[in-house]
Design a protein around this motif. Structure first.
Motif, PDB file in Angstrom:
ATOM      1  N   UNK A   1       6.026   8.353 -21.895  1.00  0.00           N
ATOM      2  CA  UNK A   1       6.460   8.580 -20.530  1.00  0.00           C
ATOM      3  C   UNK A   1       7.990   8.550 -20.506  1.00  0.00           C
ATOM      4  N   UNK A   2       8.569   9.492 -19.835  1.00  0.00           N
ATOM      5  CA  UNK A   2      10.024   9.588 -19.771  1.00  0.00           C
ATOM      6  C   UNK A   2      10.610   8.432 -18.971  1.00  0.00           C
ATOM      7  N   UNK A   3      11.811   8.053 -19.336  1.00  0.00           N
ATOM      8  CA  UNK A   3      12.472   6.945 -18.642  1.00  0.00           C
ATOM      9  C   UNK A   3      12.625   7.235 -17.155  1.00  0.00           C
ATOM     10  N   UNK A   4      12.931   8.469 -16.818  1.00  0.00           N
ATOM     11  CA  UNK A   4      13.117   8.851 -15.406  1.00  0.00           C
ATOM     12  C   UNK A   4      11.860   8.583 -14.590  1.00  0.00           C
ATOM     13  N   UNK A   5      10.676   8.942 -15.115  1.00  0.00           N
ATOM     14  CA  UNK A   5       9.448   8.755 -14.356  1.00  0.00           C
ATOM     15  C   UNK A   5       9.077   7.275 -14.250  1.00  0.00           C
ATOM     16  N   UNK A   6       9.487   6.465 -15.207  1.00  0.00           N
ATOM     17  CA  UNK A   6       9.236   5.032 -15.130  1.00  0.00           C
ATOM     18  C   UNK A   6      10.019   4.412 -13.979  1.00  0.00           C
ATOM     19  N   UNK A   7      11.151   4.975 -13.667  1.00  0.00           N
ATOM     20  CA  UNK A   7      12.029   4.397 -12.664  1.00  0.00           C
ATOM     21  C   UNK A   7      11.795   4.963 -11.259  1.00  0.00           C
ATOM     22  N   UNK A   8      10.796   5.803 -11.082  1.00  0.00           N
ATOM     23  CA  UNK A   8      10.515   6.347  -9.760  1.00  0.00           C
ATOM     24  C   UNK A   8       9.901   5.249  -8.890  1.00  0.00           C
ATOM     25  N   UNK A   9      10.489   5.021  -7.741  1.00  0.00           N
ATOM     26  CA  UNK A   9      10.028   3.994  -6.814  1.00  0.00           C
ATOM     27  C   UNK A   9       9.776   4.621  -5.449  1.00  0.00           C
ATOM     28  N   UNK A  10       8.520   4.592  -5.021  1.00  0.00           N
ATOM     29  CA  UNK A  10       8.168   5.111  -3.705  1.00  0.00           C
ATOM     30  C   UNK A  10       8.256   3.976  -2.693  1.00  0.00           C
ATOM     31  N   UNK A  11       9.001   4.226  -1.643  1.00  0.00           N
ATOM     32  CA  UNK A  11       9.192   3.233  -0.589  1.00  0.00           C
ATOM     33  C   UNK A  11       8.814   3.888   0.733  1.00  0.00           C
ATOM     34  N   UNK A  12       7.990   3.201   1.487  1.00  0.00           N
ATOM     35  CA  UNK A  12       7.442   3.746   2.736  1.00  0.00           C
ATOM     36  C   UNK A  12       8.026   3.011   3.938  1.00  0.00           C
ATOM     37  N   UNK A  13       8.281   3.792   4.982  1.00  0.00           N
ATOM     38  CA  UNK A  13       8.679   3.236   6.272  1.00  0.00           C
ATOM     39  C   UNK A  13       7.697   3.742   7.314  1.00  0.00           C
ATOM     40  N   UNK A  14       7.098   2.819   8.068  1.00  0.00           N
ATOM     41  CA  UNK A  14       6.217   3.168   9.181  1.00  0.00           C
ATOM     42  C   UNK A  14       6.967   2.811  10.448  1.00  0.00           C
ATOM     43  N   UNK A  15       7.372   3.831  11.182  1.00  0.00           N
ATOM     44  CA  UNK A  15       8.137   3.600  12.398  1.00  0.00           C
ATOM     45  C   UNK A  15       8.864   4.852  12.831  1.00  0.00           C
ATOM     46  N   UNK A  62       2.966   3.434  -3.377  1.00  0.00           N
ATOM     47  CA  UNK A  62       4.155   2.774  -2.826  1.00  0.00           C
ATOM     48  C   UNK A  62       4.434   1.472  -3.569  1.00  0.00           C
ATOM     49  N   UNK A  63       5.706   1.159  -3.675  1.00  0.00           N
ATOM     50  CA  UNK A  63       6.142  -0.098  -4.289  1.00  0.00           C
ATOM     51  C   UNK A  63       6.606  -1.098  -3.243  1.00  0.00           C
ATOM     52  N   UNK A  64       7.072  -0.592  -2.098  1.00  0.00           N
ATOM     53  CA  UNK A  64       7.525  -1.426  -0.981  1.00  0.00           C
ATOM     54  C   UNK A  64       7.155  -0.691   0.305  1.00  0.00           C
ATOM     55  N   UNK A  65       6.734  -1.453   1.324  1.00  0.00           N
ATOM     56  CA  UNK A  65       6.376  -0.856   2.611  1.00  0.00           C
ATOM     57  C   UNK A  65       7.122  -1.596   3.719  1.00  0.00           C
ATOM     58  N   UNK A  66       7.815  -0.823   4.546  1.00  0.00           N
ATOM     59  CA  UNK A  66       8.475  -1.357   5.734  1.00  0.00           C
ATOM     60  C   UNK A  66       7.652  -0.936   6.943  1.00  0.00           C
ATOM     61  N   UNK A  67       7.343  -1.905   7.817  1.00  0.00           N
ATOM     62  CA  UNK A  67       6.581  -1.614   9.027  1.00  0.00           C
ATOM     63  C   UNK A  67       7.393  -2.104  10.214  1.00  0.00           C
ATOM     64  N   UNK A  68       7.815  -1.166  11.055  1.00  0.00           N
ATOM     65  CA  UNK A  68       8.577  -1.499  12.255  1.00  0.00           C
ATOM     66  C   UNK A  68       7.569  -1.893  13.331  1.00  0.00           C
ATOM     67  N   UNK A  69       7.406  -3.195  13.527  1.00  0.00           N
ATOM     68  CA  UNK A  69       6.388  -3.672  14.464  1.00  0.00           C
ATOM     69  C   UNK A  69       6.911  -3.761  15.893  1.00  0.00           C
ATOM     70  N   UNK A  70       8.151  -3.344  16.110  1.00  0.00           N
ATOM     71  CA  UNK A  70       8.754  -3.439  17.443  1.00  0.00           C
ATOM     72  C   UNK A  70       8.023  -2.606  18.484  1.00  0.00           C
ATOM     73  N   UNK A  71       7.565  -1.434  18.096  1.00  0.00           N
ATOM     74  CA  UNK A  71       6.986  -0.512  19.069  1.00  0.00           C
ATOM     75  C   UNK A  71       5.575  -0.893  19.500  1.00  0.00           C
ATOM     76  N   UNK A  72       4.753  -1.299  18.545  1.00  0.00           N
ATOM     77  CA  UNK A  72       3.358  -1.611  18.830  1.00  0.00           C
ATOM     78  C   UNK A  72       2.905  -2.729  17.886  1.00  0.00           C
ATOM     79  N   UNK A  73       3.296  -3.965  18.181  1.00  0.00           N
ATOM     80  CA  UNK A  73       3.007  -5.074  17.258  1.00  0.00           C
ATOM     81  C   UNK A  73       1.527  -5.210  16.896  1.00  0.00           C
ATOM     82  N   UNK A  74       0.667  -5.092  17.868  1.00  0.00           N
ATOM     83  CA  UNK A  74      -0.761  -5.293  17.618  1.00  0.00           C
ATOM     84  C   UNK A  74      -1.307  -4.300  16.590  1.00  0.00           C
ATOM     85  N   UNK A  75      -0.995  -3.022  16.763  1.00  0.00           N
ATOM     86  CA  UNK A  75      -1.482  -1.987  15.850  1.00  0.00           C
ATOM     87  C   UNK A  75      -0.873  -2.124  14.466  1.00  0.00           C
ATOM     88  N   UNK A  76       0.428  -2.367  14.399  1.00  0.00           N
ATOM     89  CA  UNK A  76       1.080  -2.417  13.097  1.00  0.00           C
ATOM     90  C   UNK A  76       0.730  -3.680  12.319  1.00  0.00           C
TER      91      UNK A  76
END
Length: 159
Positions: A1-15, A62-76
């Motif tokens: 596996x190439x070094x570049x693909x090892x370092x790919x980090x998917x980060x998600x933001x819900x908001x 994903x490696x990290x997930x950010x969830x903005x709970x400000x808009x709808x705390x119950x659902x998020x």
């Protein structure tokens, strides 16, 4: 596996706070320039469909997930609970983001690894989940230190 693909980090933001999310992305690039990031943004138009969003997140690697709970705390919070209860996603750090200090106090929830106020301080919002996931790559935090002598006790040095 190439070094570049090892370092790919998917980060998600819900908001929907585009400005805040763009700043976080910039901070990741600045803090970890050797890493190839893939940032994904999810907007939840219909709160009742958070289970479908969960299925997309499961497929994202994903490696990290950010969830903005400000808009709808119950659902998020329900979404974060689904992520933490699932075997394949339970080890992904989830960062709860809030705008209101009262919400920060009320919404301390075990499904979030971290809960941060959305403000002008971004270091910890980026560093905390990255360190939890990739401690060797995150590096150590260097704090400013001062050394002084107590005026009344010249023999006492405080660090």
């Amino acid at each position: 596996m190439a070094k570049e693909s090892k370092r790919l980090r998917t980060i998600i933001y819900v908001g929907s706070d585009k400005h805040y999310w763009m700043t976080i992305q910039q901070r990741f690039h600045k803090a970890y320039p050797e890493t190839n990031f893939k940032f994904k943004t999810y907007h939840l138009q219909e709160p009742k469909k958070y289970q479908l969003l969960f299925l997309d997140i499961m497929k994202s690697n994903a490696k990290i997930i950010y969830v903005d709970i400000s808009l709808d705390p119950e659902t998020f919070i329900k979404l974060a609970q689904l992520i933490k209860r699932n075997y394949s996603t339970k080890h992904i750090p989830i960062v709860g983001l809030v705008e209101d200090e009262e919400l920060l106090k009320v919404k301390q929830n075990p499904c979030f690894d971290f809960t941060h106020m959305k403000c002008g301080e971004y270091h910890d919002v980026v560093y905390d989940p990255y360190y939890l996931t990739f401690p060797k790559e995150a590096g150590e935090i260097k704090f400013a230190t001062a050394k002084y002598k107590e005026q009344n006790r010249p023999d006492l040095e405080i660090y």
